[in-house]
Design an enzyme around this catalytic site. Structure first.
Site, PDB file in Angstrom:
ATOM      1  N   LYS A 116       0.825  -1.215   0.000  1.00 28.89           N
ATOM      2  CA  LYS A 116       0.000   0.000   0.000  1.00 28.89           C
ATOM      3  C   LYS A 116       0.856   1.261   0.000  1.00 28.89           C
ATOM      4  CE  LYS A 116      -4.482  -1.315   1.774  1.00 28.89           C
ATOM      5  NZ  LYS A 116      -4.722  -2.659   2.249  1.00 28.89           N
ATOM      6  N   GLU A 200      -2.052   6.678   8.279  1.00 27.62           N
ATOM      7  CA  GLU A 200      -2.611   7.738   7.439  1.00 27.62           C
ATOM      8  C   GLU A 200      -3.792   8.373   8.145  1.00 27.62           C
ATOM      9  OE1 GLU A 200      -3.575   5.774   3.696  1.00 27.62           O
ATOM     10  OE2 GLU A 200      -5.574   5.247   4.397  1.00 27.62           O
ATOM     11  N   GLU A 275      -9.350   1.666  -5.674  1.00 31.14           N
ATOM     12  CA  GLU A 275     -10.295   2.001  -4.603  1.00 31.14           C
ATOM     13  C   GLU A 275     -10.070   3.418  -4.085  1.00 31.14           C
ATOM     14  OE1 GLU A 275     -11.349  -2.321  -2.693  1.00 31.14           O
ATOM     15  OE2 GLU A 275      -9.895  -1.111  -1.592  1.00 31.14           O
ATOM     16  N   GLU A 288      -6.153   2.232  -2.380  1.00 29.87           N
ATOM     17  CA  GLU A 288      -5.279   1.139  -2.787  1.00 29.87           C
ATOM     18  C   GLU A 288      -5.764   0.634  -4.133  1.00 29.87           C
ATOM     19  OE1 GLU A 288      -5.524  -2.634  -1.025  1.00 29.87           O
ATOM     20  OE2 GLU A 288      -7.698  -2.622  -0.795  1.00 29.87           O
ATOM     21  N   ASN A 290      -6.416  -3.011  -6.091  1.00 28.92           N
ATOM     22  CA  ASN A 290      -6.452  -4.467  -5.986  1.00 28.92           C
ATOM     23  C   ASN A 290      -6.170  -5.054  -7.361  1.00 28.92           C
ATOM     24  OD1 ASN A 290      -7.038  -4.521  -3.240  1.00 28.92           O
ATOM     25  ND2 ASN A 290      -9.220  -4.263  -3.614  1.00 28.92           N
ATOM     26  N   PHE A 348     -21.535 -11.183  15.659  1.00 23.89           N
ATOM     27  CA  PHE A 348     -20.941 -11.633  14.394  1.00 23.89           C
ATOM     28  C   PHE A 348     -19.915 -12.740  14.573  1.00 23.89           C
ATOM     29  CE2 PHE A 348     -22.545  -7.397  13.681  1.00 23.89           C
ATOM     30  CZ  PHE A 348     -23.261  -7.568  12.508  1.00 23.89           C
TER      31      PHE A 348
END
Ligand code: ADP
Ligand code: ADP
Ligand code: MG
Length: 654
Positions: A116, A200, A275, A288, A290, A348
């Protein structure tokens, strides 16, 4: 064109690639671990090669074994799917060295974009707007803190090699950053074998919007429009759509142009995704790239009409793209919902086990990309995604309506899944209005996902459905026993009970008493997982199952438990003592099946509420278990490295 390709993946994406290869007349070779010997992708392929034990590192991630499988089966090319080796430059290089084509980008582009930090540097040089931050790895928590103070909190600490939402933490203070550094580093090491992290700026409540690009080996690079993937949980996409309800033509064109510029700067070939996060003012920042097929590629396929897997294969075979930017036209709307094996009602927790019933919906504008069938096993070894449900229509509203009905009628039993949550999410006014952000789910379901309440007319319908189901079941029992069918019943819901009458006239069952009499017609039979019928002339769909002596009905994220009992049974039930639950409050139980990675405490140690007790890894996520209140550790009952079952005792408090 290739005659035979190998798919170095499993699950739905292996099935997806096989489908296109078949259509193109290309023979397919599947690979499988011992956990997948019976899997759908193995049966769908023309040939299959075993590559090792269940652990991904010894099978789907083992380059040598996959190379051997390629040689053994004599394939000319390999499609890597997503995840696993799809973004592994050494894999692409090893294939090339063996004279096998990698159906993806050149190794150099994978390597540059897979990092990245390197990707952000190339993006900046190509004139792409990037998220403000530091372009160096931080070596320790103190270094991260000094960078963060420079940028200003809140910040995000991210794995340079990150993917799938893993290895990233938000921090609003030095203390949070210290903890975040450790967790992000640990997760990055275990998920990617690369612990490097960077810091960041954290952009608050952004939208995630990405551009699909395709580039061939002849210098043609175009974009296939955007996908909005703002509905996320833990930085992992849950619902994606094309086009974005937010973008205007100007922003769309600017993002598209920057994405293509980046692809060209990176020497890109194949399909890829750039993205961005986008703020409320339409300001966008590169996140980034992909360098692979994306999970959510189907929504782009639907609105553009292109088969992205086919484009990847043709490009890898050296063909000219043959599509100019002006040939790309977006039409209609498509929305994908990811169906995960997890329990939204229990925070979850990953859910594993055998799928005992599997009835995917069908209908206009419905596409299912799935790698499972009834009887399939969802294991702790791999991704928890069961299937992708994609609905499309001429308009966004039509796509949503179709998705809602498809979710209501999608039956998956044997393990927990998130279909109820998905149904509830797309019913929310904010979703309908297209007012999305990456914290949409967290904001709409702040206390986690609990059962939704049914609107009153559906709640009344549910009672009629349970009554009719009971009558139909009683008729069957009476027929086999030669007995009469009782007319008087009691409907029990929570602590309320209502006398009811269930009667039949020809095709119609009348359920009377609870509300006014309702008339039900249906062809439902005991054992059918889906109740479809008419209630007072209106269509009714409910998922229905026997739950002990009662019925469990589900629809749109709501669950209703109803019992329809004979007066005697209702009386007996009322006299039964409430069930005793064993007291496990002094124990820390494993909330999921998984591997105990570490214990942060020792016997006799005092802990404060919120302190870390243990870390469990399941389905590639590290889950930190914390003390719920202050206490002292009495005994440790499990050790790091142990495989834990659900509710297995990890430790006991004094
Ligand atoms: P995308 O970026 O394509 O929208 P995600 O990032 O949510 O989707 O999912 C891709 C990630 O999911 C991969 O980076 C990988 O970590 C994981 N993953 C994807 N596919 C698989 C698979 N077939 N098996 C296991 N893990 C996978
Ligand atoms: P991954 O490789 O895991 O997909 P990404 O960098 O694409 O990682 O980020 C995944 C998600 O995390 C984004 O879609 C967004 O929701 C969130 N995210 C990442 N970076 C930031 C940031 N700087 N500010 C706010 N959200 C972010
Ligand atoms: Mg991403």
């Amino acid at each position: 064109m290739f005659k035979k390709i190998l798919i170095a993946n499993r699950g739905e994406i292996a099935c997806r690639v096989i489908a296109t290869a078949k259509r193109m007349g290309i023979k397919t070779v599947a690979v499988y671990s011992d956990a997948d010997a019976e899997a759908l992708h193995v049966r769908r392929a023309d040939e299959a090669v075993r590559i090792g034990p269940p652990k991904a590192s010894e099978s789907y991630l083992d380059i040598a074994r996959i190379l051997a499988a390629c040689q053994e089966s004599g394939v000319e090319a390999v499609h890597p799917g997503y995840g696993f080796l799809s973004e592994n430059a050494s894999f692409a290089t090893a294939l090339e060295a063996a004279g096998i084509v990698f159906i993806g980008p050149p190794p150099a582009a994978i390597a540059a974009m897979g990092d990245k930090i390197a990707a952000k540097k190339i993006a900046q040089e190509a004139g792409v707007a990037t998220v403000p931050g530091d372009l160096d790895t931080v070596a320790d928590a103190e270094a991260a803190i000094s960078v963060a103070r420079g940028i200003g909190y809140p910040v995000m600490i991210k794995a340079a090699a990150g993917g799938g939402g893993k290895g990233m933490r938000i921090a609003a203070s030095d203390a949070e950053l210290r903890a975040g550094f450790r967790l992000a580093t640990g997760e990055a090491r275990s998920a990617f074998g690369d612990a490097r992290v960077f810091v960041e700026k954290y952009i608050a409540s952004p939208r995630h919007i990405e551009i699909q690009i395709v580039a061939d080996a002849h210098g043609n690079a175009i974009q296939l429009g955007e996908r909005e993937c703002s509905v996320q949980r833990r930085h992992q996409k849950v619902i994606e759509e094309a086009p974005s309800p937010f973008l205007d033509d100007k922003t769309r064109a600017a993002m598209g142009a920057q994405a293509v510029a980046l692809a060209k700067a990176a020497g890109y070939r194949s399909a890829g995704t750039v993205e961005f996060i986008v703020d409320r003012k339409h300001k966008f920042y590169f996140l980034e790239m992909n360098t692979r097929l994306q999970v959510e590629h189907p929504v782009t396929e639907i609105v553009t009409g292109f088969d992205i897997v086919e484009l990847m294969i043709r490009i890898a075979a050296g063909e000219n793209l043959g599509i100019a930017q002006k040939d790309v036209k977006l039409s209609g709307s498509a929305i994908e919902a990811r169906i995960y094996a997890e329990d939204p009602r229990r925070n979850f927790l990953p859910s594993v086990g055998r799928i005992t019933r599997y009835l995917p919906p069908t209908g206009d504008g419905i596409r299912i990309d799935s790698g499972v069938e009834e009887g399939a096993e969802i294991s702790i070894f791999y991704d928890p995604m069961i299937a992708k449900l994609i609905a499309s229509g001429a308009t966004r509203d039509e796509a949503i309506a179709r998705l809602a009905e498809a979710l209501d009628s999608f039956v998956i039993r044997g393990l927990s899944h998130n279909i109820g949550l998905l149904a509830a999410a797309i019913a929310r006014p904010r979703f309908r209005a297209g007012d999305l952000s990456t914290d949409f789910l967290a904001n709409e379901f702040p206390d986690g996902f609990k059962s939704e309440a049914l609107p009153p007319e559906l709640a009344a319908q549910a009672v009629a459905v349970a009554g009719a189901a009971q009558r139909i079941a009683a008729e069957r029992d009476a027929a086999s026993a030669g007995a009469a069918i009782p007319e008087r019943w009691v409907i029990v819901q929570d602590d309320s009970r209502y006398p009811a009458r269930l009667t039949r006239r020809n095709e119609t069952i009348a359920v009377a008493g609870y509300t006014a009499s309702q008339e039900v017609t249906t062809s439902w039979q005991p054992g059918d997982a889906l109740f479809r019928g008419m209630v007072d002339g209106r269509p009714a769909i409910f998922q229905i199952e026997r739950d002990g002596i009662g019925w469990r009905l589900q629809r749109g994220g709501a669950v209703l438990d109803l019992k329809v009992l004979s007066p005697q049974a209702a009386e007996a039930l009322a006299r039964m003592p409430a069930k005793k639950v064993p007291d496990l409050s002094r124990h820390l139980l494993s909330p999921m099946p998984g591997l105990l990675i570490s214990l942060a405490v020792a016997e006799g140690q005092e802990v404060k509420a919120g302190e870390e007790l243990a870390v469990i890894e399941a389905m590639k996520m590290e889950n930190v278990l914390r003390a719920e209140r202050d206490g002292t550790i009495k005994t440790l009952s499990a050790r790091p490295g142990d495989s834990l079952a659900v509710d297995q005792i990890i430790l006991e408090f004094a």
